[in-house]
Design a protein around this motif. Structure first.
Motif, short mmCIF file in Angstrom:
data_model
loop_
_atom_site.label_atom_id
_atom_site.label_comp_id
_atom_site.label_asym_id
_atom_site.label_seq_id
_atom_site.Cartn_x
_atom_site.Cartn_y
_atom_site.Cartn_z
N VAL A 38 0.83 -1.22 0.00
CA VAL A 38 0.00 0.00 0.00
C VAL A 38 0.87 1.27 0.00
N ALA A 39 0.36 2.33 -0.63
CA ALA A 39 1.19 3.51 -0.88
C ALA A 39 1.23 4.46 0.31
N ASP A 40 1.91 4.02 1.37
CA ASP A 40 2.41 5.00 2.33
C ASP A 40 3.88 4.69 2.57
N PRO A 96 -12.09 14.77 3.15
CA PRO A 96 -11.24 13.88 3.94
C PRO A 96 -10.39 12.90 3.14
N GLY A 97 -10.55 12.87 1.83
CA GLY A 97 -9.69 11.98 1.05
C GLY A 97 -9.90 12.22 -0.43
N VAL A 98 -8.89 11.89 -1.19
CA VAL A 98 -9.03 11.99 -2.65
C VAL A 98 -10.01 10.93 -3.15
N VAL A 99 -9.96 9.75 -2.53
CA VAL A 99 -10.91 8.70 -2.92
C VAL A 99 -12.34 9.16 -2.64
N THR A 100 -12.54 9.79 -1.49
CA THR A 100 -13.85 10.35 -1.19
C THR A 100 -14.24 11.36 -2.27
N VAL A 122 -4.88 0.65 -13.18
CA VAL A 122 -5.04 1.88 -12.38
C VAL A 122 -5.27 1.53 -10.91
N TYR A 123 -4.99 2.50 -10.08
CA TYR A 123 -5.23 2.44 -8.64
C TYR A 123 -6.64 1.87 -8.38
N PRO A 124 -6.76 0.78 -7.61
CA PRO A 124 -8.00 0.01 -7.57
C PRO A 124 -9.31 0.78 -7.35
N LEU A 169 -8.86 10.93 -14.53
CA LEU A 169 -7.46 10.86 -14.93
C LEU A 169 -6.60 10.74 -13.69
N CYS A 170 -5.72 9.78 -13.68
CA CYS A 170 -4.77 9.63 -12.58
C CYS A 170 -3.46 10.23 -13.08
N HIS A 171 -3.11 11.42 -12.57
CA HIS A 171 -2.10 12.27 -13.21
C HIS A 171 -1.21 12.92 -12.15
N HIS A 173 0.32 8.94 -13.11
CA HIS A 173 -0.47 7.72 -13.13
C HIS A 173 0.08 6.65 -12.17
N ASN A 174 -0.81 6.17 -11.32
CA ASN A 174 -0.53 5.03 -10.44
C ASN A 174 -1.24 3.83 -11.04
N PRO A 175 -0.57 2.73 -11.37
CA PRO A 175 0.73 2.29 -10.90
C PRO A 175 1.90 2.49 -11.86
N SER A 201 -9.34 15.23 -12.39
CA SER A 201 -7.91 14.90 -12.42
C SER A 201 -7.41 14.66 -11.00
N ASP A 202 -7.01 13.43 -10.74
CA ASP A 202 -6.46 13.06 -9.43
C ASP A 202 -4.95 13.34 -9.48
N GLU A 203 -4.55 14.40 -8.79
CA GLU A 203 -3.15 14.84 -8.87
C GLU A 203 -2.43 14.63 -7.54
N ILE A 204 -2.83 13.59 -6.82
CA ILE A 204 -2.26 13.31 -5.50
C ILE A 204 -0.75 13.03 -5.58
N TRP A 205 -0.27 12.56 -6.75
CA TRP A 205 1.15 12.23 -6.88
C TRP A 205 1.97 13.36 -7.51
N SER A 206 1.35 14.51 -7.70
CA SER A 206 1.99 15.53 -8.56
C SER A 206 3.20 16.21 -7.95
N PRO A 235 -1.75 16.42 0.49
CA PRO A 235 -0.34 16.33 0.89
C PRO A 235 0.03 14.92 1.35
N SER A 236 -0.92 13.98 1.28
CA SER A 236 -0.75 12.71 1.99
C SER A 236 0.31 11.79 1.40
N LYS A 237 0.44 11.74 0.06
CA LYS A 237 1.49 10.87 -0.51
C LYS A 237 2.85 11.49 -0.26
N THR A 238 2.97 12.78 -0.57
CA THR A 238 4.27 13.45 -0.54
C THR A 238 4.85 13.53 0.87
#
Ligand SMILES: Cc1ncc(COP(=O)(O)O)c(C=O)c1O
Length: 385
Positions: A38-40, A96-100, A122-124, A169-171, A173-175, A201-206, A235-238
């Motif tokens: 899992v991605a933490d 509370p979350g990007v998934v939310t 893609v991220y499940p 768009l996962c941008h 892109h995960n995975p 556009s999900d930019e959680i990894w940007s 800010p959660s991934k970074t």
């Protein structure tokens, strides 16, 4: 590049996460399996963030909390300095979350049985959330080459139906770690515009682009589709804050913003005050730590790619972002690569969950000696010595 890599003490000693309720570490608790799924990250949060959280704790009152006045300006300042984009602070809403946030866009912008297009693998949650909301996921496979995973424009056009409403768009892109460039983003903008779809556009990894590559926020394009797009970030991934549940939606349309929280149907809580404190500190004071992290992640990516290149039957295109490496194990002939890894003491993510059996995803965000041990186990799993 990797041989002269200087160690950084901030990423060397990690707290022991066993018995802390860690999803990552509990999965194989009691077994000798290194969890790289899992991605933490196993790294401790930056001192600047810990200080901000402590300061908020010292305030001592944790009542219902809406976006604090510094939240949106801190995100705008961060986006401006890192990506050259300054959205209107009024367009930002905490969630509370990007998934939310993705789940909310399905309910706000698509009707029952409408289609939500997304690139696969893609991220499940991109695959499961549309169905949970009574919408349909439409999978558009990316094209695989040795160098990168890229958009297959013919497949994209062929996937559209009159019920296609949204594009997720996962941008980046995960995975796969693909970073979409300006030319591709503009072509995607034309595509959604032509078919009457909204881009999310999900930019959680940007903030974790490698090798100095730039990230281009989709909504920063000079294009009508970009002006309507919804951006989700956090800010959660970074900064390794996933457990603090704080993300942001950038929604330019005021009416959609008013309907954002009700669309959660009473199921989505408010963001918590410690999450806000950490997010604001990350965006305001976290860039030095982030830059040092990126250097470690580049080194770790190179270590994984070098190991994969030496194991017969494995292949991976170099990711341009994230701390993930997406490994094609189909050439190994092993029917269940995930099971083979677990038997060798390694716990990656299973490609099946991302829509592509025969692959595994490795999370490189751990101390370097732990990653090196994981790579020894990877070799063992695939008979590479
Ligand atoms: C692409 C992507 N979006 C969203 C998330 C999760 O976001 P959150 O924890 O804010 O729901 C992840 C976590 O790995 C992710 O990779």
């Amino acid at each position: 590049m990797t041989a002269s890599f200087p160690p950084d003490p901030a990423f060397a000693d990690c707290p022991d996460r066993r018995d802390t309720g860690s999803e990552k570490w509990d999965r194989w608790a009691g077994r000798d399996i290194l969890p790289l799924w899992v991605a933490d990250m196993d790294f401790r949060a930056a001192d600047e963030l810990l200080a901000a959280i402590r300061q908020r704790v010292d305030h001592g009152v944790f009542g219902y909390t809406a976006d604090p006045p510094g939240f949106a300006p801190a995100l705008v300042a961060h986006l401006e300095s890192l990506h050259g984009w300054s959205p209107d602070p009024a367009s930002i809403t905490g969630t509370p979350g990007v998934v939310t946030g993705l789940a909310i866009t399905a309910r706000l912008l698509a009707a029952a049985d409408d289609g939500i297009l997304t690139f696969t693998p893609v991220y499940p949650p991109f695959l499961t959330l549309p169905g949970l909301a009574g919408r349909r996921v439409v999978r558009v496979p990316l094209a695989q080459s040795a160098a990168a995973w890229t958009i297959d424009w013919d497949r994209l056009e062929a996937a559209v139906t009159p019920q296609s409403r949204l594009f997720w768009l996962c941008h980046p892109h995960n995975p796969t770690g693909t970073v979409f460039g300006r030319h591709e983003l503009l072509r995607l903008a034309d595509f959604v515009e032509r078919h009457g779809m909204t881009m999310v556009s999900d930019e959680i990894w940007s903030d974790l682009l490698l090798d100095g590559l730039p990230h281009i926020p989709f909504a920063s394009l000079d294009h009508p589709a970009a002006r309507r797009a919804i951006t989700l970030t956090a800010p959660s991934k970074t900064w390794n804050l996933a457990g603090l549940a704080c993300a942001a939606a950038i929604v330019p349309d005021a009416d959609l913003r008013r309907r954002w929280r009700p669309a959660g149907g009473g199921l989505v809580p408010m963001v918590n005050p410690l999450g806000y404190a950490a997010a604001e500190a990350a965006w305001r004071h976290g860039d030095d730590w982030r830059r040092r992290l990126v250097r470690i992640l580049e080194h770790h990516r190179d270590l994984v790619l070098a190991a994969v290149a030496q194991i017969p039957g494995l292949a991976a295109a170099p990711p341009a972002a994230t701390y993930l490496v997406w490994i094609d194990c189909r050439g190994s002939g092993l029917p269940d690569p995930q099971a083979a890894c677990e038997a060798a003491g390694l716990g990656p993510s299973d490609g099946r969950d991302f829509g592509l059996p025969g692959f595994i995803r490795l999370n490189t965000a751990c101390p370097t000696p732990r990653l090196e041990e994981a790579l020894r186990r990877l070799r063992r799993a695939f008979g590479g010595g």
